[in-house]
Design a protein around this motif. Structure first.
Motif, PDB file in Angstrom:
ATOM      1  N   MET A   1     -16.842 -25.361  56.386  1.00 54.02           N
ATOM      2  CA  MET A   1     -16.666 -25.481  54.953  1.00 54.02           C
ATOM      3  C   MET A   1     -15.478 -24.629  54.512  1.00 54.02           C
ATOM      4  N   LYS A   2     -14.565 -25.210  53.790  1.00 55.32           N
ATOM      5  CA  LYS A   2     -13.362 -24.528  53.312  1.00 55.32           C
ATOM      6  C   LYS A   2     -13.649 -23.880  51.961  1.00 55.32           C
ATOM      7  N   SER A   4     -12.274 -21.477  48.693  1.00 52.72           N
ATOM      8  CA  SER A   4     -11.054 -21.064  47.996  1.00 52.72           C
ATOM      9  C   SER A   4     -10.864 -19.564  48.199  1.00 52.72           C
ATOM     10  N   ARG A   5      -9.681 -19.070  47.934  1.00 55.08           N
ATOM     11  CA  ARG A   5      -9.411 -17.637  48.055  1.00 55.08           C
ATOM     12  C   ARG A   5     -10.343 -16.843  47.139  1.00 55.08           C
ATOM     13  N   GLN A   8     -13.804 -16.298  48.680  1.00 54.44           N
ATOM     14  CA  GLN A   8     -13.861 -15.461  49.874  1.00 54.44           C
ATOM     15  C   GLN A   8     -14.068 -14.004  49.469  1.00 54.44           C
ATOM     16  N   LYS A  28     -13.135 -14.614  56.289  1.00 52.08           N
ATOM     17  CA  LYS A  28     -13.102 -14.720  57.752  1.00 52.08           C
ATOM     18  C   LYS A  28     -12.361 -13.560  58.417  1.00 52.08           C
ATOM     19  N   VAL A  53     -21.267 -19.961  55.875  1.00 52.97           N
ATOM     20  CA  VAL A  53     -20.037 -19.457  55.260  1.00 52.97           C
ATOM     21  C   VAL A  53     -19.968 -17.941  55.136  1.00 52.97           C
TER      22      VAL A  53
END
Length: 93
Positions: A1-2, A4-5, A8, A28, A53
């Protein structure tokens, strides 16, 4: 799953009554750093949770630090620059 900044995030939680801090992260890069610390220092750093995530870690509260910004003078900056120029020249030979 991507993510957004903005998504994170990293959250550090501790209180005055306990010696352990809990760190929750979705970043990450932070996960990689902490995974290395868990592998190298399993008596101090522990991974306590994980989902697709995020990861959660526990660590000694004393390892959380607050520092004042480092002040570097113009002379120190120039000395460091000259030293790196010399090292790069030596490496190129």
């Amino acid at each position: 799953m991507k993510l957004s900044r903005y998504e994170q995030e990293t959250i550090v939680n501790y209180n005055a009554g306990e010696q352990t801090a809990i760190l929750y992260t979705r970043d990450k890069a932070i996960m990689r750093k902490l995974d290395t610390l868990v592998a190298d220092f399993p008596d101090k750093y522990k991974q306590t949770g994980q989902d697709e995530v995020s990861k959660t870690y526990s660590l000694p509260k004393s390892y959380v630090s607050y520092r004042k910004p480092r002040a570097v003078s113009t002379e120190q900056r120039e000395r460091a620059r000259q030293m790196m120029i010399a090292k790069n020249k030596a490496k190129g030979d």
